[in-house]
Design a protein around this motif. Structure first.
Motif, PDB file in Angstrom:
ATOM      1  N   GLN A 288       0.633  -1.096  -0.226  1.00 42.23           N
ATOM      2  CA  GLN A 288      -0.253   0.569  -0.231  1.00 42.23           C
ATOM      3  C   GLN A 288       0.898   1.236   0.102  1.00 42.23           C
ATOM      4  N   ARG A 289       2.534   1.066   0.554  1.00 51.71           N
ATOM      5  CA  ARG A 289       2.661   2.310   0.825  1.00 51.71           C
ATOM      6  C   ARG A 289       4.019   2.563  -0.357  1.00 51.71           C
ATOM      7  N   HIS A 290       4.015   1.894  -1.035  1.00 51.86           N
ATOM      8  CA  HIS A 290       4.708   1.532  -2.810  1.00 51.86           C
ATOM      9  C   HIS A 290       3.513   2.239  -3.652  1.00 51.86           C
ATOM     10  N   ALA A 291       1.893   2.030  -3.275  1.00 49.80           N
ATOM     11  CA  ALA A 291       1.240   2.487  -4.594  1.00 49.80           C
ATOM     12  C   ALA A 291       0.756   3.934  -3.989  1.00 49.80           C
ATOM     13  N   ASP A 292       0.820   4.418  -2.236  1.00 51.96           N
ATOM     14  CA  ASP A 292      -0.210   5.743  -2.480  1.00 51.96           C
ATOM     15  C   ASP A 292       1.458   6.619  -1.949  1.00 51.96           C
ATOM     16  N   ARG A 293       2.376   6.103  -1.631  1.00 50.17           N
ATOM     17  CA  ARG A 293       3.330   6.707  -1.474  1.00 50.17           C
ATOM     18  C   ARG A 293       3.094   7.980  -0.392  1.00 50.17           C
ATOM     19  N   PRO A 294       2.608   8.172   1.057  1.00 52.03           N
ATOM     20  CA  PRO A 294       2.336   9.221   1.822  1.00 52.03           C
ATOM     21  C   PRO A 294       3.972  10.067   2.265  1.00 52.03           C
ATOM     22  N   GLU A 295       4.041  11.516   1.727  1.00 47.03           N
ATOM     23  CA  GLU A 295       4.504  11.959   2.422  1.00 47.03           C
ATOM     24  C   GLU A 295       4.870  11.401   4.138  1.00 47.03           C
ATOM     25  N   GLY A 296       6.163  11.800   4.576  1.00 43.82           N
ATOM     26  CA  GLY A 296       6.435  11.510   5.684  1.00 43.82           C
ATOM     27  C   GLY A 296       6.635  10.415   5.994  1.00 43.82           C
ATOM     28  N   SER A 297       6.485   9.557   4.824  1.00 43.89           N
ATOM     29  CA  SER A 297       6.511   7.661   5.665  1.00 43.89           C
ATOM     30  C   SER A 297       8.310   7.265   5.258  1.00 43.89           C
ATOM     31  N   TYR A 298       9.065   6.777   6.098  1.00 44.59           N
ATOM     32  CA  TYR A 298      10.018   5.937   5.955  1.00 44.59           C
ATOM     33  C   TYR A 298       9.828   4.929   4.313  1.00 44.59           C
ATOM     34  N   THR A 299       9.323   4.295   4.938  1.00 45.11           N
ATOM     35  CA  THR A 299       8.774   3.455   3.658  1.00 45.11           C
ATOM     36  C   THR A 299       8.613   3.951   1.887  1.00 45.11           C
ATOM     37  N   THR A 300       8.284   5.220   2.554  1.00 44.57           N
ATOM     38  CA  THR A 300       8.084   5.845   1.541  1.00 44.57           C
ATOM     39  C   THR A 300       9.166   6.706   0.441  1.00 44.57           C
ATOM     40  N   LYS A 301      10.447   6.999   1.477  1.00 45.43           N
ATOM     41  CA  LYS A 301      11.613   6.993   1.164  1.00 45.43           C
ATOM     42  C   LYS A 301      12.702   6.373   0.645  1.00 45.43           C
ATOM     43  N   LEU A 302      12.256   5.027   1.276  1.00 41.64           N
ATOM     44  CA  LEU A 302      13.332   4.023   0.814  1.00 41.64           C
ATOM     45  C   LEU A 302      12.465   4.097  -0.646  1.00 41.64           C
ATOM     46  N   PHE A 303      11.690   3.765  -0.825  1.00 42.79           N
ATOM     47  CA  PHE A 303      11.172   3.105  -2.111  1.00 42.79           C
ATOM     48  C   PHE A 303      11.553   4.527  -3.566  1.00 42.79           C
ATOM     49  N   ASP A 304      11.472   5.686  -3.006  1.00 41.12           N
ATOM     50  CA  ASP A 304      11.404   7.476  -3.835  1.00 41.12           C
ATOM     51  C   ASP A 304      12.924   7.056  -4.279  1.00 41.12           C
ATOM     52  N   GLY A 305      14.141   6.572  -3.122  1.00 46.41           N
ATOM     53  CA  GLY A 305      15.762   6.106  -2.930  1.00 46.41           C
ATOM     54  C   GLY A 305      16.628   4.951  -4.185  1.00 46.41           C
ATOM     55  N   GLY A 306      15.791   4.463  -4.986  1.00 50.13           N
ATOM     56  CA  GLY A 306      15.640   3.039  -5.734  1.00 50.13           C
ATOM     57  C   GLY A 306      15.896   1.860  -4.785  1.00 50.13           C
ATOM     58  N   ILE A 307      16.092   1.113  -5.679  1.00 55.24           N
ATOM     59  CA  ILE A 307      15.852  -0.712  -5.865  1.00 55.24           C
ATOM     60  C   ILE A 307      17.790  -0.346  -5.219  1.00 55.24           C
ATOM     61  N   ARG A 308      18.355   0.629  -5.776  1.00 55.76           N
ATOM     62  CA  ARG A 308      20.501   0.175  -5.050  1.00 55.76           C
ATOM     63  C   ARG A 308      19.898   0.985  -4.219  1.00 55.76           C
ATOM     64  N   ARG A 309      19.581   1.365  -3.134  1.00 55.76           N
ATOM     65  CA  ARG A 309      19.537   2.209  -1.845  1.00 55.76           C
ATOM     66  C   ARG A 309      18.852   1.466  -1.128  1.00 55.76           C
ATOM     67  N   ILE A 310      17.597   0.809  -1.141  1.00 50.26           N
ATOM     68  CA  ILE A 310      17.249  -0.181  -1.209  1.00 50.26           C
ATOM     69  C   ILE A 310      17.913  -1.403  -0.510  1.00 50.26           C
ATOM     70  N   ALA A 311      18.378  -1.866  -1.652  1.00 50.45           N
ATOM     71  CA  ALA A 311      18.880  -2.831  -1.877  1.00 50.45           C
ATOM     72  C   ALA A 311      20.739  -2.618  -0.471  1.00 50.45           C
ATOM     73  N   GLN A 312      21.203  -1.256  -0.501  1.00 51.16           N
ATOM     74  CA  GLN A 312      21.713  -1.202   0.157  1.00 51.16           C
ATOM     75  C   GLN A 312      21.546  -1.431   1.688  1.00 51.16           C
TER      76      GLN A 312
ATOM     77  N   VAL B 185      19.048  -3.391   3.112  1.00 51.16           N
ATOM     78  CA  VAL B 185      18.653  -5.157   2.773  1.00 51.16           C
ATOM     79  C   VAL B 185      20.417  -5.632   3.289  1.00 51.16           C
ATOM     80  N   GLY B 186      21.750  -5.099   2.854  1.00 51.64           N
ATOM     81  CA  GLY B 186      23.219  -5.740   3.263  1.00 51.64           C
ATOM     82  C   GLY B 186      23.227  -5.426   3.820  1.00 51.64           C
ATOM     83  N   GLU B 187      23.576  -3.848   4.362  1.00 54.39           N
ATOM     84  CA  GLU B 187      23.765  -2.989   6.286  1.00 54.39           C
ATOM     85  C   GLU B 187      22.833  -4.401   6.815  1.00 54.39           C
ATOM     86  N   GLU B 188      21.706  -4.353   6.697  1.00 63.43           N
ATOM     87  CA  GLU B 188      20.708  -5.124   7.674  1.00 63.43           C
ATOM     88  C   GLU B 188      21.357  -6.757   8.487  1.00 63.43           C
ATOM     89  N   GLY B 189      22.144  -7.221   7.363  1.00 63.62           N
ATOM     90  CA  GLY B 189      22.229  -8.225   7.087  1.00 63.62           C
ATOM     91  C   GLY B 189      23.185  -8.921   7.906  1.00 63.62           C
TER      92      GLY B 189
END
Length: 208
Positions: free
Chosen positions: A127-151, A153-157
């Motif tokens: 739902q966050r991916h579809a709506d992109r609510p302003e101020g959401s951390y999840t929205t920030k991640l999606f807006d940053g693109g897959i490379r930033r998201i993958a980074q 995931v690596g850090e958390e791993g």
């Protein structure tokens, strides 16, 4: 919708033309409600794609959410071994209970299987991916693109692995939760979900 019901097997005689129908959330496994169906209600459910019961008090067909709008979208129908009970898997739109809870048996974690929250998280991220609510951390991640998201995931791993060997249970659980969340976001960014991962795991289990 996956309909595996062989209606010729159903034994309508035991309940004088009515069968109990248990409604379950198709992703989380949460039991949402119990109703009764006659043959006409079952036919209407399959035709419309919205779960429809026979109301014993109103003496007529009753589609869940016909007034509130909180309909149950049909996903599958199954019958039990005695062919006298229906299991309906559905996607709810809003609370199922008239008291405002997700289930007529309670709310959230009170009635949801322990791992069912992963499906709820998956749906929320979608739902966050579809709506992109302003101020959401999840929205920030999606807006940053897959490379930033993958980074992330690596850090958390790495942090989860370190916690596993050098920290306590509470720290490990916290890092694992962060990893699962960011992995959920990464999957969604690629158009995938935990349900897809579960299918792979199930396939490997059957193969073994």
């Amino acid at each position: 919708m996956s309909d595996t019901t062989d209606t010729s097997r159903l034994d309508w005689s035991k309940g004088e033309g009515l069968l109990p129908a248990i409604v379950q959330h198709w992703l989380s496994g949460e039991v949402l409600m119990l109703g009764y169906m006659n043959a006409e209600a079952l036919d209407e459910t399959r035709r419309s794609g919205h779960v429809t019961f026979y109301s014993r008090s109103k003496q007529r067909l009753w589609t869940k959410g016909e007034v509130s709008g909180h309909v149950l979208d049909l996903k599958s129908i199954r019958i039990d071994c005695d062919a006298d009970t229906l299991l309906i898997q559905a996607e709810p739109h809003g609370p199922t209970c008239h008291e405002g809870t997700s289930s007529c048996f309670g709310n959230g974690a009170d009635v949801r299987p322990p791992l069912g929250f992963l499906a709820e998280l998956d749906a929320l991220v979608a739902q966050r991916h579809a709506d992109r609510p302003e101020g959401s951390y999840t929205t920030k991640l999606f807006d940053g693109g897959i490379r930033r998201i993958a980074q992330k995931v690596g850090e958390e791993g790495v942090e989860t692995a370190l916690a596993a060997v050098a920290q306590g249970d509470e720290e490990l659980l916290g890092e694992a939760a962060d990893l699962v969340f960011h992995l959920t976001v990464a999957l969604r960014a690629r158009g995938l979900s935990f349900a897809d991962v579960a299918k792979v795991l199930a396939g490997r289990h059957r193969a073994s």
